[in-house]
Scaffold this active site. Structure first.
Site, PDB file in Angstrom:
ATOM      1  N   HIS A  40       0.818  -1.207   0.000  1.00  0.00           N
ATOM      2  CA  HIS A  40       0.000   0.000   0.000  1.00  0.00           C
ATOM      3  C   HIS A  40       0.856   1.263   0.000  1.00  0.00           C
ATOM      4  CE1 HIS A  40      -3.940   1.844   0.554  1.00  0.00           C
ATOM      5  NE2 HIS A  40      -3.423   2.645   1.454  1.00  0.00           N
ATOM      6  N   TYR A  96       4.407   0.416  -3.113  1.00  0.00           N
ATOM      7  CA  TYR A  96       4.164   0.090  -4.529  1.00  0.00           C
ATOM      8  C   TYR A  96       5.236  -0.868  -5.066  1.00  0.00           C
ATOM      9  CZ  TYR A  96       0.754   3.887  -4.495  1.00  0.00           C
ATOM     10  OH  TYR A  96      -0.327   4.681  -4.206  1.00  0.00           O
ATOM     11  N   SER A 133      -8.027   4.355  -3.381  1.00  0.00           N
ATOM     12  CA  SER A 133      -8.953   3.302  -2.953  1.00  0.00           C
ATOM     13  C   SER A 133      -9.069   3.238  -1.435  1.00  0.00           C
ATOM     14  CB  SER A 133      -8.465   1.946  -3.472  1.00  0.00           C
ATOM     15  OG  SER A 133      -7.181   1.660  -2.941  1.00  0.00           O
ATOM     16  N   HIS A 134     -10.245   2.818  -0.979  1.00  0.00           N
ATOM     17  CA  HIS A 134     -10.434   2.428   0.419  1.00  0.00           C
ATOM     18  C   HIS A 134     -11.257   1.142   0.416  1.00  0.00           C
ATOM     19  CE1 HIS A 134     -10.127   4.329   4.643  1.00  0.00           C
ATOM     20  NE2 HIS A 134      -8.937   4.200   4.116  1.00  0.00           N
ATOM     21  N   ASN A 135     -10.742   0.165  -0.333  1.00  0.00           N
ATOM     22  CA  ASN A 135     -11.494  -1.061  -0.610  1.00  0.00           C
ATOM     23  C   ASN A 135     -11.625  -1.964   0.618  1.00  0.00           C
ATOM     24  OD1 ASN A 135     -11.426  -0.118  -3.252  1.00  0.00           O
ATOM     25  ND2 ASN A 135      -9.685  -1.390  -3.817  1.00  0.00           N
ATOM     26  N   ARG A 179      -7.932  15.280   1.925  1.00  0.00           N
ATOM     27  CA  ARG A 179      -6.687  15.779   2.539  1.00  0.00           C
ATOM     28  C   ARG A 179      -5.546  15.789   1.535  1.00  0.00           C
ATOM     29  NH1 ARG A 179      -8.334  12.708   6.684  1.00  0.00           N
ATOM     30  NH2 ARG A 179      -6.758  11.081   6.326  1.00  0.00           N
ATOM     31  N   GLN A 213     -10.467   2.954  10.263  1.00  0.00           N
ATOM     32  CA  GLN A 213     -10.412   4.268  10.894  1.00  0.00           C
ATOM     33  C   GLN A 213     -11.820   4.847  11.071  1.00  0.00           C
ATOM     34  OE1 GLN A 213      -9.398   3.352   7.897  1.00  0.00           O
ATOM     35  NE2 GLN A 213      -7.235   3.747   7.592  1.00  0.00           N
ATOM     36  N   GLN A 243      -7.858   9.761  11.942  1.00  0.00           N
ATOM     37  CA  GLN A 243      -8.082  10.644  10.798  1.00  0.00           C
ATOM     38  C   GLN A 243      -7.884  12.125  11.141  1.00  0.00           C
ATOM     39  OE1 GLN A 243      -9.237   9.270   7.402  1.00  0.00           O
ATOM     40  NE2 GLN A 243      -7.883   7.966   8.589  1.00  0.00           N
ATOM     41  N   SER A 246      -4.173  -0.710  -5.767  1.00  0.00           N
ATOM     42  CA  SER A 246      -4.744  -1.557  -4.722  1.00  0.00           C
ATOM     43  C   SER A 246      -4.649  -3.005  -5.185  1.00  0.00           C
ATOM     44  CB  SER A 246      -6.207  -1.170  -4.458  1.00  0.00           C
ATOM     45  OG  SER A 246      -6.800  -2.068  -3.537  1.00  0.00           O
TER      46      SER A 246
END
Length: 735
Positions: A49, A52, A94-96, A116, A240, A314, A533
């Site tokens: 993540h 890479y 992504s926030h899969n 952000r 989160q 967060q 992702s």
């Protein structure tokens, strides 16, 4: 000697997501066994993540430069010049994994994180988009996940105060165990007021800003780099928790502190929290970083160094402050009711040193953690080509009219109004075209310029032929922007794939990236930001390869933007581009014939450029009255969408001799648009097209309250609208 408890066991290493050879490499790098805090830090920085490591070698092949590009990949977001001293700043991410485990918070914090990334660069967010993929509608989890994700996106974006103006939603059984939540944010900044992450200057204060640190999200980045098993639900503590109102305060405080000249470097705390932000700032600036965790504002008692370094709480930022500006910066943040704490300093040692309670908890080489993390050239096998389906290879068991009604009410092609009505798409007052068209259109300040925004991918094509699928995702984004009158200027990508350690999955990734690169090169459409992702697998079953493309285009005069709705009766309908009746891997084949086979339509990039430039010219000349790109479902679905939007029918024909009607109407040949124009301009349209070398075919004319085709029963527009609008609300309302 750094005290080392607990001792590091192979089991502990495996729990942190490190392979034995990676751990060995780390031990050799530091010359000793790491502390638990150091193990946590390296596991975060060297996971997929953050590093890479499986994809970097291929991402470098993408075209990332262009005359408008101010900042390409490598920063928090891409920056592109739009003239008049302004830049558009944007990225998709992504926030899969978190969204599958805890859909409301996972999706909401995905929106917060990407916002952000944009305002960290000094830009004020003006729009958000998303691209969502869910499992089979009949799967017991799908309805709950869809409801939670949509509520989470709406809850965060609406509260923060940014309009969610567009996106896409798709369903397939291959997403049953791994949904996709790709969030995109777009902001505006002055070209000479862009802020970057690279620290500069030795001995400068490193400041923690925003909300307090808790235990939420610890190992979130590591979880996002792993496959799911049957215990996925148990990972809920790694998700989160977001507070959009705190993020709004953080935005205003950051923009004010930037204007005050206090900022040397700034980085949001996203994946891997304080670890990743501090390491990236130091490594990018060729500086060391020293942190004192006793100064970190915590909302829970007794937090360890390990927990503080890996928390993904967060609405937090890390900043290097200009010399002597600490008091001014603190006053601004206190005014906004946010935490401000000097937690460290920059050094000339190139070491990442973490202290807590007077002890050194970590002392590591910063470059090797950051931009010199491991990199893999993973073995891959190319996806074997599927056979091309000929006209005789498809048995058309239903009429064209019945097929259209089935397609228009299918989960993938039905109206997504139920989704976007939960988003505030008009807040800030600059949304010109709301969701439901080819691309969203958002005014730039008071105008006359506007930005066009879209997210696109056809996973069916990417599964069948990754190279053509990658090309098509870019080409469709380019077409959607063109269809509203925009000049496409740049893309962000979100590459969602399964396990890269499987050669066939890595082959999908490589093929799609090569296709994206070829299309971006041919269409002058550089990639300026993005996200990868991987490991989107559950119990060994991977998702469809889904390289989502977020496209941004520029409209010089918002008054000249185009919509897809039929405008009046009696206008001529033309298709721009060549129709060959390509049914392989089509929505018709999947939805009506219950088949997923055949080669997908090839993407002729020369034709894409030529046909798109031609249509854009027609829009700029006020020559046409409506335009719509032809994609999923083919020609008749595009015509039906235009008819439903305008509540005007059409009489159409034009099936060439020897081509089955189903192939003509539902084939998904690329590089095509449907346009309308006054009937007395039809001959001029043909003349213009011939001069440009663009194939066009007159299909018929608008009018009436139904769509009429040769040898078919009439299809009433209002009946189509009812089918189109009702599938999703009925589905979501069912028990």
């Amino acid at each position: 000697m750094i005290p080392n408890t607990p001792s590091i066991t192979p089991e502990l290493v495996a729990e942190h997501g490190l392979k034995p050879d990676e751990y060995q490499r780390f031990v050799e790098l530091i010359g000793r066994e790491p502390t638990i805090t150091e193990l946590g830090i390296v596991s975060a920085m060297w996971n997929e993540h953050c590093s890479y490591k499986s994809s970097k070698v291929w991402l470098r092949t993408l075209p990332t430069k262009g005359p408008r590009v101010i900042q390409g990949p490598g920063e928090n977001a891409g920056v592109v010049d739009i003239g008049d001293g302004l830049a558009v700043v944007f990225k998709m991410e992504s926030h899969n994994h978190p969204s599958f485990i805890e859909p409301y918070q996972g999706a909401g914090t995905g929106v917060g994180g990407i916002l952000r990334d944009v305002f960290t660069m000094g830009a004020r967010p003006i729009a958000a988009l998303n691209a969502l993929r869910f499992g089979d509608p009949h799967h017991p989890r799908t309805r709950r996940l869809l409801a939670g994700v949509v509520a989470g996106i709406g809850g965060y974006g609406n509260s923060f105060g940014v309009p969610t103006v567009g996106g896409s939603v798709g369903f397939h059984e291959r997403y049953n165990g791994n949904i996709l939540v790709n969030a995109m944010a777009v902001g505006l900044a002055k070209t000479d007021e862009i802020f970057y992450a690279a620290a500069a200057g030795v001995g400068r204060s490193i400041v923690y800003l925003g909300s307090k640190t808790g235990r939420d999200g610890i190992h979130g980045a590591t979880m996002a780099s792993a496959e799911f098993g049957a215990d996925a639900e148990e990972k809920r503590p790694t998700v989160q928790v977001g507070d959009p109102f705190a993020e709004k305060l953080l935005l205003e405080a950051c923009l004010e502190i930037m204007q005050a000249g206090c900022v040397v470097a700034i980085q949001d705390m996203g994946a891997a929290g304080l670890t990743c932000s501090a390491v990236e700032m130091g490594a990018k600036g060729d500086l060391g970083v020293e942190l004192d965790l006793n100064a970190v504002p915590c909302r829970e008692t007794g937090m360890t160094a390990y927990e503080m370094m890996l928390s993904e709480s967060q609405e937090r930022m890390l900043m290097v402050i200009a010399d002597g500006k600490e008091d001014q910066a603190e006053a601004i943040f206190r005014k906004w009711g946010l935490d401000f704490a000097i937690i460290g300093k920059t050094t000339d040692t190139l070491r990442f040193v973490v202290k807590h309670d007077g002890d050194v908890k970590a002392d590591l080489p910063i470059k090797e953690l950051g931009d010199e993390a491991p990199e893999y050239y993973r073995p891959f096998t190319e996806t074997p080509p599927r056979p091309v389906l000929g006209p005789s290879d498809v048995n058309h068991a239903v009429s064209v009219a019945d097929a259209l009604e089935r397609l228009i009410a299918s989960p993938d092609l039905c109206s997504k109004r139920w989704v976007w009505e939960q988003y505030d798409h008009l807040i800030l007052g600059n949304t010109v075209q709301r969701p439901g068209g080819d691309a969203a259109v958002v005014r730039v300040n008071e105008g006359p310029k506007a930005l066009a925004l879209t997210t696109d991918v056809t996973p069916r094509y990417c599964e069948a032929d990754p190279f053509e699928g990658g090309k098509q995702a870019v080409a469709e984004a380019w077409r959607n922007l063109t269809a509203v009158g925009a000049t496409p200027i740049a893309v962000t990508d979100n590459l969602n794939f399964g396990n890269p350690e499987k050669p066939e999955i890595m082959g999908q990734f490589v093929g799609c990236v090569k296709g994206i690169g070829a299309a971006c090169e041919a269409l002058d459409f550089p990639v300026v930001s993005g996200n990868v992702s991987l490991y989107n697998e559950t119990n060994g079953q991977g998702i469809l390869p889904t390289p989502t493309i977020g496209g941004v285009g520029l409209i010089d005069d918002v008054e000249q933007s185009m919509t897809l709705a039929f405008k009046a009766a009696g206008e001529a309908i033309f298709v721009v581009g060549k129709t060959d009746g390509w049914l392989g891997s089509s929505a018709y084949l999947y939805t009506v014939c219950d088949r997923e086979d055949g080669a997908p339509p090839p993407v002729d990039l020369v034709a894409e450029k030529r046909n798109g430039d031609f249509v854009r010219g027609l829009i700029k000349d006020d020559f046409i009255t409506a335009a719509h790109d032809v994609s999923d479902g083919g020609l008749l679905v595009a015509i039906a969408e235009m008819a439903m939007a305008g509540r005007i029918g059409a009489s159409v024909d034009g099936v060439p001799a020897g081509m089955p009607a189903h192939s003509f109407w539902f084939g998904e040949d690329q590089a095509r648009y449907v346009v309308t124009l006054p009937a007395n301009q039809a001959a001029e349209m043909v003349r213009r097209a011939e001069a440009a070398g663009v194939p066009v075919t007159k299909l018929g004319k608008t009018g009436g309250d139904k769509i009429t085709l040769a040898n078919e029963r009439p299809i009433f527009v209002e009946g189509l609208r009812d089918r189109h609008d009702s599938w999703l609300p009925i589905y979501m309302g069912a028990n």
